[in-house]
Design an enzyme around this catalytic site. Structure first.
Site, PDB file in Angstrom:
ATOM      1  N   SER A 130      51.488  33.108  40.369  1.00 49.85           N
ATOM      2  CA  SER A 130      50.213  32.643  39.816  1.00 49.85           C
ATOM      3  C   SER A 130      50.374  31.343  39.039  1.00 49.85           C
ATOM      4  O   SER A 130      51.394  31.125  38.377  1.00 49.85           O
ATOM      5  CB  SER A 130      49.656  33.720  38.885  1.00 49.85           C
ATOM      6  OG  SER A 130      48.608  33.203  38.104  1.00 49.85           O
ATOM      7  N   TYR A 153      45.009  27.665  40.766  1.00 51.58           N
ATOM      8  CA  TYR A 153      43.679  27.522  40.172  1.00 51.58           C
ATOM      9  C   TYR A 153      43.491  26.030  40.002  1.00 51.58           C
ATOM     10  O   TYR A 153      44.396  25.337  39.506  1.00 51.58           O
ATOM     11  CB  TYR A 153      43.616  28.195  38.805  1.00 51.58           C
ATOM     12  CG  TYR A 153      43.447  29.699  38.839  1.00 51.58           C
ATOM     13  CD1 TYR A 153      42.447  30.291  39.616  1.00 51.58           C
ATOM     14  CD2 TYR A 153      44.253  30.531  38.070  1.00 51.58           C
ATOM     15  CE1 TYR A 153      42.272  31.668  39.621  1.00 51.58           C
ATOM     16  CE2 TYR A 153      44.082  31.904  38.065  1.00 51.58           C
ATOM     17  CZ  TYR A 153      43.094  32.476  38.845  1.00 51.58           C
ATOM     18  OH  TYR A 153      42.925  33.831  38.846  1.00 51.58           O
ATOM     19  N   THR A 179      42.806  30.214  45.004  1.00 53.74           N
ATOM     20  CA  THR A 179      41.884  31.297  44.641  1.00 53.74           C
ATOM     21  C   THR A 179      40.506  30.709  44.400  1.00 53.74           C
ATOM     22  O   THR A 179      40.352  29.797  43.575  1.00 53.74           O
ATOM     23  CB  THR A 179      42.407  32.037  43.394  1.00 53.74           C
ATOM     24  OG1 THR A 179      43.663  32.628  43.737  1.00 53.74           O
ATOM     25  CG2 THR A 179      41.449  33.137  42.958  1.00 53.74           C
ATOM     26  N   LYS A 272      41.971  32.530  48.932  1.00 54.97           N
ATOM     27  CA  LYS A 272      41.930  33.918  48.440  1.00 54.97           C
ATOM     28  C   LYS A 272      40.622  34.180  47.705  1.00 54.97           C
ATOM     29  O   LYS A 272      40.245  33.415  46.814  1.00 54.97           O
ATOM     30  CB  LYS A 272      43.105  34.162  47.486  1.00 54.97           C
ATOM     31  CG  LYS A 272      43.058  35.488  46.752  1.00 54.97           C
ATOM     32  CD  LYS A 272      44.352  35.719  45.978  1.00 54.97           C
ATOM     33  CE  LYS A 272      44.338  37.026  45.223  1.00 54.97           C
ATOM     34  NZ  LYS A 272      43.617  36.960  43.945  1.00 54.97           N
ATOM     35  N   HIS A 296      39.307  40.162  43.924  1.00 55.14           N
ATOM     36  CA  HIS A 296      40.150  39.962  42.742  1.00 55.14           C
ATOM     37  C   HIS A 296      40.399  41.308  42.046  1.00 55.14           C
ATOM     38  O   HIS A 296      40.505  41.388  40.825  1.00 55.14           O
ATOM     39  CB  HIS A 296      39.442  38.985  41.786  1.00 55.14           C
ATOM     40  CG  HIS A 296      40.348  38.072  41.008  1.00 55.14           C
ATOM     41  ND1 HIS A 296      40.442  36.724  41.225  1.00 55.14           N
ATOM     42  CD2 HIS A 296      41.200  38.311  39.979  1.00 55.14           C
ATOM     43  CE1 HIS A 296      41.281  36.175  40.359  1.00 55.14           C
ATOM     44  NE2 HIS A 296      41.774  37.127  39.587  1.00 55.14           N
TER      45      HIS A 296
HETATM   46  C1  LIG Z   1      46.636  41.712  35.578  1.00 55.23           C
HETATM   47  C2  LIG Z   1      46.136  40.928  36.752  1.00 55.23           C
HETATM   48  C3  LIG Z   1      46.225  39.548  36.738  1.00 55.23           C
HETATM   49  C4  LIG Z   1      45.765  38.809  37.831  1.00 55.23           C
HETATM   50  N1  LIG Z   1      45.919  37.439  37.828  1.00 55.23           N
HETATM   51  C5  LIG Z   1      45.553  36.724  38.916  1.00 55.23           C
HETATM   52  C6  LIG Z   1      45.816  35.328  38.987  1.00 55.23           C
HETATM   53  O1  LIG Z   1      46.373  34.735  38.074  1.00 55.23           O
HETATM   54  N2  LIG Z   1      45.416  34.675  40.105  1.00 55.23           N
HETATM   55  C7  LIG Z   1      44.805  35.307  41.156  1.00 55.23           C
HETATM   56  O2  LIG Z   1      44.446  34.665  42.149  1.00 55.23           O
HETATM   57  N3  LIG Z   1      44.568  36.632  41.127  1.00 55.23           N
HETATM   58  C8  LIG Z   1      44.940  37.363  40.041  1.00 55.23           C
HETATM   59  N4  LIG Z   1      44.744  38.719  40.031  1.00 55.23           N
HETATM   60  C9  LIG Z   1      44.155  39.383  41.206  1.00 55.23           C
HETATM   61  C10 LIG Z   1      45.257  39.807  42.193  1.00 55.23           C
HETATM   62  O3  LIG Z   1      45.844  38.699  42.808  1.00 55.23           O
HETATM   63  C11 LIG Z   1      44.692  40.718  43.301  1.00 55.23           C
HETATM   64  O4  LIG Z   1      43.631  40.060  43.949  1.00 55.23           O
HETATM   65  C12 LIG Z   1      44.221  42.068  42.802  1.00 55.23           C
HETATM   66  O5  LIG Z   1      45.068  42.568  41.789  1.00 55.23           O
HETATM   67  C13 LIG Z   1      44.185  43.055  43.958  1.00 55.23           C
HETATM   68  O6  LIG Z   1      43.674  44.277  43.580  1.00 55.23           O
HETATM   69  P1  LIG Z   1      44.564  45.536  43.138  1.00 55.23           P
HETATM   70  O7  LIG Z   1      44.990  45.249  41.742  1.00 55.23           O
HETATM   71  O8  LIG Z   1      43.599  46.657  43.238  1.00 55.23           O
HETATM   72  O9  LIG Z   1      45.738  45.647  44.095  1.00 55.23           O
HETATM   73  C14 LIG Z   1      45.173  39.472  38.941  1.00 55.23           C
HETATM   74  C15 LIG Z   1      45.110  40.866  38.944  1.00 55.23           C
HETATM   75  C16 LIG Z   1      45.582  41.608  37.876  1.00 55.23           C
HETATM   76  C17 LIG Z   1      45.507  43.110  37.932  1.00 55.23           C
END
Ligand SMILES: Cc1cc2nc3c(=O)[nH]c(=O)nc-3n(C[C@H](O)[C@H](O)[C@H](O)COP(=O)(O)O)c2cc1C
Length: 399
Positions: A130, A153, A179, A272, A296
């Site tokens: 990330s 981002y 994203t 994404k 997300h």
């Molecule tokens: C704690 C946390 C931080 C996240 N940070 C980002 C991020 O920095 N960039 C991003 O594109 N998605 C981020 N996501 C989304 C994840 O990439 C992903 O789309 C999502 O966790 C998928 O769902 P799941 O947690 O049910 O597997 C984050 C998700 C979580 C749980």
């Protein structure tokens, strides 16, 4: 050889390692890792991982949507050998699975992104780092042995975005993942109610919590401070970085920006956060290599459709032009089977590996991958499918 010598050989090297093994041996499913993470992490940190936006409708429905899909077995198919391998963005992968980008991983465990990258590498899986990582892309690249992707981002300061793209390229990242579902941060109300700050600050509340989670606080206070390592060169203090980040996310980002990013990257480019056929078509027309159908994990716009529910129509529209990945709500190997049967090239996970990270660092992340891998293999054998490319819509049935 005396029995005592054998016992000494079998005994794990340190009591700490022994405790980690025992803790993980009690986790048989991702749900067990979640329950253990809930006990071990301060509430604010657990809720930061676990929570979603507003009423958490999307968060709940993501998992419910997988439960609404039935699996239809076909027996006596000769499934002694099962091939779980595939290729993702042109690179062989031993499983149809990748680790989604997640910010602030050093808050879950002091080893943070390094632990995730090492565990992903041990299984040969891709890990999307990330923009909001708490370890720099260069340091992560140093320990990674599997493919790395960089999740971008886009910043108001396009110079910084370009700089991140160049750094990701120099660090050897295979793909750039933009994203698109974060023009502004979603309203994660658990974080607001818990008064979460990054890094966590010492207040009466956090001191009381410290008494209940001493191992976590020890880890936090005895290691380098938690900050956004990829952009911290822009602001000296962590709090300065937070303010900088809040000012810098660019809500004006539009389709007109995709061209320069694809050109600047010059390699596999993935978008994404796509949830509609129109957006998927537009991405395909711009020549991107892949999309992740994702909400997300229910952390951005609440009340979006569950990605797995819109996946088949999106695959029908663009699946012949780009690779379609899916995430949000994958908690079982059978969920990966369902995603693939509906046309996804691979699934991604966010929370499942973060629960593992919170429970036991690198070993915990590896354990989450092992659980899903074993479930995937067993589900395919029970279904009568010997390789992932044989999964098709005849395998699944919507209730
Ligand atoms: C704690 C946390 C931080 C996240 N940070 C980002 C991020 O920095 N960039 C991003 O594109 N998605 C981020 N996501 C989304 C994840 O990439 C992903 O789309 C999502 O966790 C998928 O769902 P799941 O947690 O049910 O597997 C984050 C998700 C979580 C749980």
């Amino acid at each position: 050889v005396k029995p005592a010598e054998i016992a000494a050989l079998l005994r794990p090297r340190t009591p700490e390692l022994n405790a980690v093994r025992r803790r993980l041996a009690r986790c048989h499913a991702v749900a067990d890792l979640r329950a253990t993470a809930r006990q071990r992490l301060p509430r604010g940190v657990f809720d930061y991982i676990d929570g979603g936006a507003e009423d958490e409708v999307s968060l709940r429905r993501n998992q419910a949507a997988f439960a609404e899909i039935d699996l239809v077995p076909s027996y006596l198919q000769g499934v002694a050998d099962v091939d779980l391998g595939t290729t993702i963005l042109g690179v062989p992968s031993p499983l149809p699975l990748a680790l989604a980008p997640t910010g602030f991983s050093r808050m879950m465990h002091p080893d943070g992104e390094l632990a995730v990258a090492r565990a992903a590498g041990r299984s040969g899986l891709a890990y999307a780092v990330s923009t909001m990582a708490t370890t720099s892309i260069e340091d992560i690249a140093e320990v990674a042995t599997g493919p790395l992707w960089f999740q971008l981002y886009v910043w108001r300061d396009r110079g910084l975005s370009k700089e991140l793209i160049d750094r990701a390229k120099s660090a050897g990242c295979h793909a750039l993942m933009l994203t698109v579902d974060t023009p502004v941060p979603g309203a994660r109300e658990r974080d607001l109610r818990n008064g979460l700050t990054i890094p966590p600050e010492l207040t009466v509340r956090t001191l009381l919590d410290g008494a209940r989670h001493p191992h976590w606080w020890w880890g936090l206070l005895t290691t380098e401070s938690v900050t956004f390592a990829n952009v911290s060169n822009r602001a000296a203090e962590p709090s300065g970085v937070m303010a900088y980040v809040a000012r810098q996310f660019d809500p004006a980002l539009s389709w007109d920006d995709i061209g320069w990013m694809v050109d600047a990257w010059g390699g596999p480019f993935v978008m994404k956060g796509i949830l509609s056929i129109d957006d998927a078509e537009r991405a395909a027309s711009l020549g991107v290599s892949g999309i992740v159908v994702s909400n997300h994990g229910g952390r951005q716009l609440d009340h979006t459709p569950p990605p797995v529910a819109v996946l088949p129509d999106i695959v029908d529209a663009v699946g012949d032009r780009l690779e379609v990945l899916v995430d949000s709500g994958v908690r079982r190997g059978s969920d990966i089977v369902k995603a693939l049967a509906l046309g996804a090239r691979a699934a991604m996970i966010g929370r499942p590996y973060l629960y593992g990270l919170g429970v036991a660092g690198e070993q915990g992340v590896a354990h989450s991958i092992d659980i899903l891998s074993a479930e995937l293999r067993r589900t395919m054998q029970l279904l009568g499918v010997a390789s992932v490319d044989q999964l098709s819509r005849t395998t699944v049935q919507r209730r």
